[in-house]
Write a protein that holds these residues in place. Structure first.
Motif, PDB file in Angstrom:
ATOM      1  N   GLY A  13       2.630  -2.861  -1.322  1.00  0.00           N
ATOM      2  CA  GLY A  13       2.849  -2.004  -0.165  1.00  0.00           C
ATOM      3  C   GLY A  13       1.688  -1.083   0.156  1.00  0.00           C
ATOM      4  N   LEU A  14       0.984  -0.609  -0.871  1.00  0.00           N
ATOM      5  CA  LEU A  14      -0.164   0.269  -0.641  1.00  0.00           C
ATOM      6  C   LEU A  14      -1.277  -0.495   0.071  1.00  0.00           C
ATOM      7  CD1 LEU A  14      -0.268   2.081  -4.096  1.00  0.00           C
ATOM      8  CD2 LEU A  14       0.699   2.942  -1.952  1.00  0.00           C
ATOM      9  N   GLU A  15      -1.564  -1.691  -0.412  1.00  0.00           N
ATOM     10  CA  GLU A  15      -2.614  -2.517   0.198  1.00  0.00           C
ATOM     11  C   GLU A  15      -2.225  -2.922   1.621  1.00  0.00           C
ATOM     12  OE1 GLU A  15      -5.139  -6.584  -0.812  1.00  0.00           O
ATOM     13  OE2 GLU A  15      -3.620  -5.898  -2.222  1.00  0.00           O
ATOM     14  N   ALA A  16      -0.964  -3.278   1.816  1.00  0.00           N
ATOM     15  CA  ALA A  16      -0.490  -3.661   3.157  1.00  0.00           C
ATOM     16  C   ALA A  16      -0.602  -2.485   4.118  1.00  0.00           C
ATOM     17  CB  ALA A  16       0.952  -4.160   3.081  1.00  0.00           C
ATOM     18  N   THR A  17      -0.253  -1.296   3.657  1.00  0.00           N
ATOM     19  CA  THR A  17      -0.342  -0.102   4.504  1.00  0.00           C
ATOM     20  C   THR A  17      -1.793   0.194   4.874  1.00  0.00           C
ATOM     21  OG1 THR A  17       1.678   0.828   3.575  1.00  0.00           O
ATOM     22  CG2 THR A  17       0.149   2.378   4.621  1.00  0.00           C
ATOM     23  N   ARG A  18      -2.683   0.091   3.909  1.00  0.00           N
ATOM     24  CA  ARG A  18      -4.103   0.320   4.207  1.00  0.00           C
ATOM     25  C   ARG A  18      -4.602  -0.683   5.251  1.00  0.00           C
ATOM     26  NH1 ARG A  18      -4.332   0.636  -1.587  1.00  0.00           N
ATOM     27  NH2 ARG A  18      -4.251   2.816  -2.204  1.00  0.00           N
ATOM     28  N   ALA A  19      -4.163  -1.932   5.132  1.00  0.00           N
ATOM     29  CA  ALA A  19      -4.567  -2.954   6.099  1.00  0.00           C
ATOM     30  C   ALA A  19      -4.027  -2.623   7.489  1.00  0.00           C
ATOM     31  CB  ALA A  19      -4.076  -4.330   5.650  1.00  0.00           C
ATOM     32  N   ILE A  20      -2.792  -2.177   7.559  1.00  0.00           N
ATOM     33  CA  ILE A  20      -2.200  -1.807   8.848  1.00  0.00           C
ATOM     34  C   ILE A  20      -2.940  -0.616   9.446  1.00  0.00           C
ATOM     35  CG2 ILE A  20      -0.136  -0.814   9.934  1.00  0.00           C
ATOM     36  CD1 ILE A  20       1.479  -2.556   7.864  1.00  0.00           C
ATOM     37  N   ARG A  21      -3.202   0.385   8.626  1.00  0.00           N
ATOM     38  CA  ARG A  21      -3.871   1.595   9.109  1.00  0.00           C
ATOM     39  C   ARG A  21      -5.328   1.349   9.505  1.00  0.00           C
ATOM     40  NH1 ARG A  21       0.344   4.138  10.654  1.00  0.00           N
ATOM     41  NH2 ARG A  21       1.539   5.249   9.089  1.00  0.00           N
ATOM     42  N   SER A  22      -5.943   0.309   8.974  1.00  0.00           N
ATOM     43  CA  SER A  22      -7.340   0.038   9.322  1.00  0.00           C
ATOM     44  C   SER A  22      -7.443  -0.855  10.562  1.00  0.00           C
ATOM     45  CB  SER A  22      -8.070  -0.631   8.152  1.00  0.00           C
ATOM     46  OG  SER A  22      -7.569  -1.934   7.939  1.00  0.00           O
ATOM     47  N   GLY A  23      -6.322  -1.352  11.042  1.00  0.00           N
ATOM     48  CA  GLY A  23      -6.324  -2.256  12.187  1.00  0.00           C
ATOM     49  C   GLY A  23      -6.303  -1.539  13.517  1.00  0.00           C
ATOM     50  N   LYS A  24      -6.005  -2.297  14.545  1.00  0.00           N
ATOM     51  CA  LYS A  24      -5.929  -1.776  15.906  1.00  0.00           C
ATOM     52  C   LYS A  24      -4.718  -0.847  16.026  1.00  0.00           C
ATOM     53  CE  LYS A  24      -6.676  -3.744  20.446  1.00  0.00           C
ATOM     54  NZ  LYS A  24      -6.681  -4.972  21.224  1.00  0.00           N
ATOM     55  N   ASN A  25      -4.885   0.297  16.667  1.00  0.00           N
ATOM     56  CA  ASN A  25      -3.824   1.286  16.869  1.00  0.00           C
ATOM     57  C   ASN A  25      -3.174   1.697  15.546  1.00  0.00           C
ATOM     58  OD1 ASN A  25      -2.103   3.004  18.233  1.00  0.00           O
ATOM     59  ND2 ASN A  25      -0.699   1.403  18.837  1.00  0.00           N
ATOM     60  N   PRO A  26      -3.955   2.177  14.573  1.00  0.00           N
ATOM     61  CA  PRO A  26      -3.426   2.479  13.241  1.00  0.00           C
ATOM     62  C   PRO A  26      -2.412   3.615  13.197  1.00  0.00           C
ATOM     63  CG  PRO A  26      -5.632   3.334  13.449  1.00  0.00           C
ATOM     64  CD  PRO A  26      -5.361   2.504  14.692  1.00  0.00           C
ATOM     65  N   LEU A  27      -2.464   4.520  14.162  1.00  0.00           N
ATOM     66  CA  LEU A  27      -1.549   5.661  14.125  1.00  0.00           C
ATOM     67  C   LEU A  27      -0.294   5.418  14.936  1.00  0.00           C
ATOM     68  CD1 LEU A  27      -4.158   8.537  14.386  1.00  0.00           C
ATOM     69  CD2 LEU A  27      -3.129   7.556  12.341  1.00  0.00           C
ATOM     70  N   GLY A  28      -0.192   4.282  15.590  1.00  0.00           N
ATOM     71  CA  GLY A  28       0.963   4.005  16.434  1.00  0.00           C
ATOM     72  C   GLY A  28       2.146   3.430  15.687  1.00  0.00           C
ATOM     73  N   LYS A  29       2.108   3.436  14.378  1.00  0.00           N
ATOM     74  CA  LYS A  29       3.177   2.843  13.586  1.00  0.00           C
ATOM     75  C   LYS A  29       3.650   3.829  12.522  1.00  0.00           C
ATOM     76  CE  LYS A  29       0.887  -1.585  14.085  1.00  0.00           C
ATOM     77  NZ  LYS A  29      -0.229  -1.096  14.868  1.00  0.00           N
ATOM     78  N   THR A  30       4.940   3.928  12.366  1.00  0.00           N
ATOM     79  CA  THR A  30       5.513   4.747  11.300  1.00  0.00           C
ATOM     80  C   THR A  30       5.789   3.822  10.121  1.00  0.00           C
ATOM     81  OG1 THR A  30       6.539   6.236  12.884  1.00  0.00           O
ATOM     82  CG2 THR A  30       7.444   6.233  10.665  1.00  0.00           C
ATOM     83  N   ILE A  31       5.362   4.227   8.941  1.00  0.00           N
ATOM     84  CA  ILE A  31       5.574   3.411   7.747  1.00  0.00           C
ATOM     85  C   ILE A  31       6.351   4.226   6.718  1.00  0.00           C
ATOM     86  CG2 ILE A  31       4.493   2.082   5.901  1.00  0.00           C
ATOM     87  CD1 ILE A  31       2.050   1.730   7.732  1.00  0.00           C
ATOM     88  N   LEU A  32       7.516   3.711   6.340  1.00  0.00           N
ATOM     89  CA  LEU A  32       8.353   4.342   5.335  1.00  0.00           C
ATOM     90  C   LEU A  32       8.276   3.516   4.053  1.00  0.00           C
ATOM     91  CD1 LEU A  32      11.597   4.927   7.456  1.00  0.00           C
ATOM     92  CD2 LEU A  32       9.633   6.451   7.215  1.00  0.00           C
ATOM     93  N   ALA A  33       7.812   4.114   2.971  1.00  0.00           N
ATOM     94  CA  ALA A  33       7.794   3.433   1.679  1.00  0.00           C
ATOM     95  C   ALA A  33       9.219   3.382   1.141  1.00  0.00           C
ATOM     96  CB  ALA A  33       6.903   4.176   0.698  1.00  0.00           C
ATOM     97  N   MET A  34       9.616   2.217   0.664  1.00  0.00           N
ATOM     98  CA  MET A  34      10.933   2.070   0.047  1.00  0.00           C
ATOM     99  C   MET A  34      10.713   1.429  -1.310  1.00  0.00           C
ATOM    100  SD  MET A  34      13.200   1.056   3.339  1.00  0.00           S
ATOM    101  CE  MET A  34      14.715   1.614   2.628  1.00  0.00           C
ATOM    102  N   THR A  35      10.944   2.205  -2.369  1.00  0.00           N
ATOM    103  CA  THR A  35      10.555   1.751  -3.694  1.00  0.00           C
ATOM    104  C   THR A  35      11.383   2.387  -4.798  1.00  0.00           C
ATOM    105  OG1 THR A  35       8.685   1.662  -5.224  1.00  0.00           O
ATOM    106  CG2 THR A  35       8.764   3.543  -3.749  1.00  0.00           C
ATOM    107  N   ALA A  36      11.422   1.715  -5.930  1.00  0.00           N
ATOM    108  CA  ALA A  36      12.057   2.292  -7.110  1.00  0.00           C
ATOM    109  C   ALA A  36      11.107   3.254  -7.818  1.00  0.00           C
ATOM    110  CB  ALA A  36      12.493   1.179  -8.068  1.00  0.00           C
ATOM    111  N   ASN A  37       9.834   3.245  -7.425  1.00  0.00           N
ATOM    112  CA  ASN A  37       8.828   4.138  -8.026  1.00  0.00           C
ATOM    113  C   ASN A  37       8.992   5.537  -7.434  1.00  0.00           C
ATOM    114  OD1 ASN A  37       7.905   1.759  -9.158  1.00  0.00           O
ATOM    115  ND2 ASN A  37       6.341   1.468  -7.605  1.00  0.00           N
ATOM    116  N   ALA A  38       9.564   6.440  -8.211  1.00  0.00           N
ATOM    117  CA  ALA A  38       9.919   7.752  -7.677  1.00  0.00           C
ATOM    118  C   ALA A  38       9.143   8.914  -8.290  1.00  0.00           C
ATOM    119  CB  ALA A  38      11.414   7.990  -7.863  1.00  0.00           C
ATOM    120  N   PHE A  39       8.110   8.612  -9.061  1.00  0.00           N
ATOM    121  CA  PHE A  39       7.326   9.687  -9.665  1.00  0.00           C
ATOM    122  C   PHE A  39       6.436  10.345  -8.618  1.00  0.00           C
ATOM    123  CE2 PHE A  39       8.068   6.870 -13.376  1.00  0.00           C
ATOM    124  CZ  PHE A  39       8.765   7.777 -14.162  1.00  0.00           C
ATOM    125  N   THR A  40       6.051  11.583  -8.875  1.00  0.00           N
ATOM    126  CA  THR A  40       5.175  12.324  -7.971  1.00  0.00           C
ATOM    127  C   THR A  40       3.892  11.548  -7.710  1.00  0.00           C
ATOM    128  OG1 THR A  40       6.074  14.411  -8.770  1.00  0.00           O
ATOM    129  CG2 THR A  40       3.973  14.511  -7.609  1.00  0.00           C
TER     130      THR A  40
END
Length: 91
Positions: A13-40
């Motif tokens: 998910g981190l790599e996918a998000t970076r790819a989305i944010r580096s593409g065209k219109n990177p700020l036009g999308k809201t991304i919610l992480a959904m994970t069992a990883n709950a540490f700070t």
């Protein structure tokens, strides 16, 4: 709105998000992480990658609903919308 799983087979998910944010219109999308990883540390990594929220699994429906409402864009009432009529241009 993208609900991003953090653990996927080809690209996490981190790599996918970076790819989305580096593409065209990177700020036009809201991304919610959904994970069992709950540490700070996991939450910080999500934010650094460009995710807007970090939701821990199992997802609390009330928390998910608040996150969706936070980023949901509600269109203005019909009587306040700009005109969509097309006016002919004089030659």
């Amino acid at each position: 709105m993208i609900r991003m799983d953090m653990q996927m087979p080809v690209m996490d998910g981190l790599e996918a998000t970076r790819a989305i944010r580096s593409g065209k219109n990177p700020l036009g999308k809201t991304i919610l992480a959904m994970t069992a990883n709950a540490f700070t540390e996991d939450m910080e990594k999500s934010k650094e990658a460009g995710m807007d929220e970090h939701l821990s699994k199992p997802v609390d429906i009330a928390v998910l609903e608040r996150a969706v409402r936070k980023y949901l864009v509600t269109p203005p009432p019909e009587n306040e919308r700009p005109s969509t009529e097309i006016y002919p241009v004089s030659p």
